[in-house]
Enzyme design. Structure first.
Site, short mmCIF file in Angstrom:
data_model
loop_
_atom_site.label_atom_id
_atom_site.label_comp_id
_atom_site.label_asym_id
_atom_site.label_seq_id
_atom_site.Cartn_x
_atom_site.Cartn_y
_atom_site.Cartn_z
N LYS A 1 -2.14 -1.44 -3.92
CA LYS A 1 -3.02 -0.29 -3.82
C LYS A 1 -2.22 0.99 -3.86
CE LYS A 1 -6.01 1.83 -0.47
NZ LYS A 1 -6.47 1.86 0.88
N LYS B 1 0.86 -1.18 0.00
CA LYS B 1 0.00 0.00 0.00
C LYS B 1 0.90 1.23 0.00
CE LYS B 1 -3.56 2.42 2.64
NZ LYS B 1 -4.52 2.35 3.73
C1 PBG Z 1 -7.26 3.49 5.71
C2 PBG Z 1 -7.54 3.33 4.25
C3 PBG Z 1 -7.36 4.28 3.23
C4 PBG Z 1 -7.88 3.69 2.06
C5 PBG Z 1 -8.31 2.41 2.40
N1 PBG Z 1 -8.07 2.20 3.76
C6 PBG Z 1 -6.88 5.66 3.26
C7 PBG Z 1 -5.53 5.96 3.72
O1 PBG Z 1 -4.67 5.08 3.91
O2 PBG Z 1 -5.30 7.14 3.96
C8 PBG Z 1 -7.96 4.35 0.72
C9 PBG Z 1 -9.07 3.90 -0.18
C10 PBG Z 1 -9.40 4.82 -1.30
O3 PBG Z 1 -8.77 5.88 -1.51
O4 PBG Z 1 -10.35 4.49 -2.04
N2 PBG Z 1 -6.03 3.09 6.16
#
Ligand code: PBG
Length: 325
Positions: free
Chosen positions: A249, A196
């Site tokens: 992601k 991520k």
């Molecule tokens: C929380 C999380 C996030 C997303 C999924 N889980 C945001 C972040 O890490 O700030 C992003 C999902 C999206 O942008 O559609 N940890």
């Protein structure tokens, strides 16, 4: 042998030919639909930066889940934005908390729809970070993974079909697996947000999930967008710790990472077409600058072609309806 013997256009000359030689298929069973649950009753509050997506109270989230299920979506990914936010993420560990309620209500109304529960601290903490904050502002890894494991156990007990840790702390898959197993949830799969990235494309989501960090950013735990080898390291560690599926992601800007991860592991690879990727397509199509349906299908096909087995997308119900029409 080359032209005029080689003529790749021969197998492109009709729709039947094109269908027969198609290498990549997008089918409804590959799509997961994210949902945002908020407190209240009868609430459907549109997320301004994500046209068509709303924050939903438990009753409304059940209706939305039912609609997605009826359309043919096999799974939803649930995010909760509870009213109570504190340093210990109490709402996320509460068996009667917002997320637990939503999971239970969706499973009751729609037992066949899989509910994946996002496991993180950012939506339930007052500081909005994905782990515990120490005085001085550093994010503490080892106490965070204990809390994350408790959150995962809470969601498994509420009936979640999978838990999906999105925090990017080290060792959290192992901590979650150990606690779930010890507490009788050995059969609950872990979908690890393994690679991520610290991405600007989460901007619209933070409005929807009310999870923007109150100070600083997430770069001490989420990955540097410049790194691909490190993604393999993260993914292999999560598999070793017990991840049943691994995720990359965002999706679109990281197709090379998806490709390499697909080649490196044997578990299913999930890609998340995140909020910013969704909003870009929506904004351009609303201005008439791009054809929405064509753009959605092309981006999702590209993500599949790169190697994703499954895709999380805010377009999921619409796409499933198009694919079945
Ligand atoms: C929380 C999380 C996030 C997303 C999924 N889980 C945001 C972040 O890490 O700030 C992003 C999902 C999206 O942008 O559609 N940890």
């Amino acid at each position: 042998m080359t032209f005029p013997n080689e003529r790749p256009r021969r197998t492109r000359q009709s729709e039947v030919w094109r269908r027969m030689v198609r290498e990549t298929h997008l089918v409804p069973d590959q799509l997961i639909y994210p949902l945002f649950v908020v407190p209240g009753r009868g609430v459907r509050r549109p997320v301004e930066s994500m046209p068509g997506i709303s924050q939903l109270s438990v009753d409304a989230v059940v209706e939305e889940a039912k609609g997605a299920h009826a359309a043919g979506v096999p799974a939803v990914l649930l995010f909760a934005a509870p009213a109570q936010k504190d340093a210990r993420a109490s709402a996320a560990r509460d068996p009667h908390g917002l997320a637990a309620q939503a999971i239970g209500s969706i499973k009751e109304a729609c037992p066949e729809l899989l509910v994946w529960a996002d496991v993180c601290l950012c939506g339930a903490t007052d500081h909005g970070h994905c782990g515990h904050v120490l005085s001085g502002g550093t994010i503490d890894n080892d106490s965070s993974i204990q809390t994350l494991a408790e959150v995962a156990l809470n969601y498994a007990r509420a009936g979640a079909d999978a838990v999906a840790p999105s925090d990017m702390m080290d060792g959290r898959v192992q901590a979650i697996r150990a606690l779930l197993d010890r507490e009788g949830h050995a059969t609950t799969p872990i979908v690890a947000y393994a690679a991520k990235y610290a991405s600007c494309f989460y901007g619209p989501f933070r409005e929807a999930a009310e999870s923007a960090p109150a100070f600083g950013d997430r770069r001490s735990y989420q990955m540097d967008p410049a790194n691909a080898r490190e993604a393999l390291r993260e993914v292999l560690l999560d598999v070793e710790e017990g991840a049943d599926l691994v995720m990359v992601k965002p999706a679109g800007p990281y197709l090379d990472v998806i490709r390499e991860v697909r080649a490196a592991v044997r578990v299913p690879v999930v890609a998340y077409q995140v909020s910013g990727e969704f909003s870009l397509i929506k904004a351009a199509s609303q201005r008439g600058w791009i054809d929405e349906r064509a753009a959605v299908l092309e981006t999702l096909t590209g993500i599949r072609r790169a190697g994703a087995d499954l895709i999380i997308s805010y377009f999921a119900p619409e796409v499933v309806r198009w694919l079945r029409a």
